[in-house]
Design an enzyme around this catalytic site. Structure first.
Site, PDB file in Angstrom:
ATOM      1  N   VAL A 101      41.874  42.686  34.295  1.00  0.00           N
ATOM      2  CA  VAL A 101      40.764  42.847  35.248  1.00  0.00           C
ATOM      3  C   VAL A 101      40.930  41.937  36.473  1.00  0.00           C
ATOM      4  O   VAL A 101      40.453  42.257  37.568  1.00  0.00           O
ATOM      5  CB  VAL A 101      39.419  42.539  34.521  1.00  0.00           C
ATOM      6  CG1 VAL A 101      38.241  42.603  35.478  1.00  0.00           C
ATOM      7  CG2 VAL A 101      39.210  43.517  33.365  1.00  0.00           C
ATOM      8  N   SER A 102      41.628  40.835  36.289  1.00  0.00           N
ATOM      9  CA  SER A 102      41.720  39.804  37.340  1.00  0.00           C
ATOM     10  C   SER A 102      42.686  40.192  38.462  1.00  0.00           C
ATOM     11  O   SER A 102      43.879  40.431  38.214  1.00  0.00           O
ATOM     12  CB  SER A 102      42.162  38.488  36.677  1.00  0.00           C
ATOM     13  OG  SER A 102      42.805  37.655  37.616  1.00  0.00           O
ATOM     14  N   GLY A 103      42.180  40.211  39.681  1.00  0.00           N
ATOM     15  CA  GLY A 103      43.024  40.525  40.839  1.00  0.00           C
ATOM     16  C   GLY A 103      44.189  39.546  40.987  1.00  0.00           C
ATOM     17  O   GLY A 103      45.344  39.964  41.107  1.00  0.00           O
TER      18      GLY A 103
END
Ligand SMILES: N[C@@H](CCC(=O)N[C@@H](CS)C(=O)NCC(=O)O)C(=O)O
Length: 214
Positions: free
Chosen positions: A10-12
């Site tokens: 989920v983390s950019g």
């Protein structure tokens, strides 16, 4: 070579580091760390990274965090040519400028919009934050009016980092119809190695934000 990436889909930033590894075609073990479930606060991870953030890279005992630092390190150590992160002083400075723009403008302003919705109960996007992000996109669009990729004729670490950032907010449904150069670039980025995997993670991010929006 023994590379491990502590990664959350989920983390950019995490996806930005992984996109760089994929671009460089590196064999890399993915160790999932779900920060939503606080995996990053477990003692075993705190021993590796006391700042408890993803991404974190382990390269045969060498530990590094900060997504853009990871991307640059991988390109410097394992890149087969000098295109992805040039060694020439001025070419590298130009890539760095774009990279810092992503780190200190694009990503910061994107987080200013999304973090309160994800973590602090906000249910709408404040107009000043929206305007500020669009101003930043305007700069990005100008950059892309004179070059095919963010720092020239070929993709660099600036493109993989910035694409990871931008794809997150595009998955929230951000309108980029008034930024034609960004639209063109986003399409191009879809052909980067690992783009599909990135987009799947960005979609998860977008869903997490959208479910809290009124
Ligand atoms: N500037 C850092 C940002 C890293 C970051 O904020 N990661 C978040 C996920 S997007 C995280 O690990 N948050 C949990 C925490 O910091 O405790 C980078 O680019 O790597």
């Amino acid at each position: 070579m023994s590379l491990k990436l502590y990664h959350f889909t989920v983390s950019g930033p995490s996806r930005g580091a992984l996109l760089a590894a994929r671009y460089l075609q590196l064999p890399i073990e993915i160790q999932p760390v779900n920060t939503f479930k606080k995996d990053n606060l477990k003692e075993s991870f705190l021993k590796i990274n006391p700042q408890h953030c993803v991404p974190t890279l382990e390269d045969n005992g060498f530990i590094l965090w900060e997504s853009r630092a990871i991307a640059c390190y991988l390109a410097d150590k394992y890149g087969k040519d000098e295109q992805f992160y040039p060694k020439d002083l001025q070419k590298r400075a130009f890539v760095n400028q774009r990279l810092y723009f992503d780190a200190t403008f694009l990503n910061v302003k994107m987080r200013a919009i999304c973090a309160p919705i994800l973590f602090s109960g906000a249910t709408e996007i404040q107009k000043p934050l929206k305007d500020d992000f669009n101003t930043t996109l305007g700069f990005l669009d100008i950059f892309l009016s004179s070059t095919k990729w963010l720092a020239g004729d070929n993709p660099t670490v600036a493109d993989t980092a910035s694409y990871a950032t931008l794809s997150s907010i595009l998955a929230v449904g951000w309108d980029i119809s008034s930024f034609p150069n960004i639209q063109r670039w986003v399409k191009q980025c879809g052909s980067l190695p690992g783009a599909e995997e990135n987009d799947a993670g960005a979609k998860e991010y977008g869903e997490a934000v959208k479910k809290n929006l009124r």
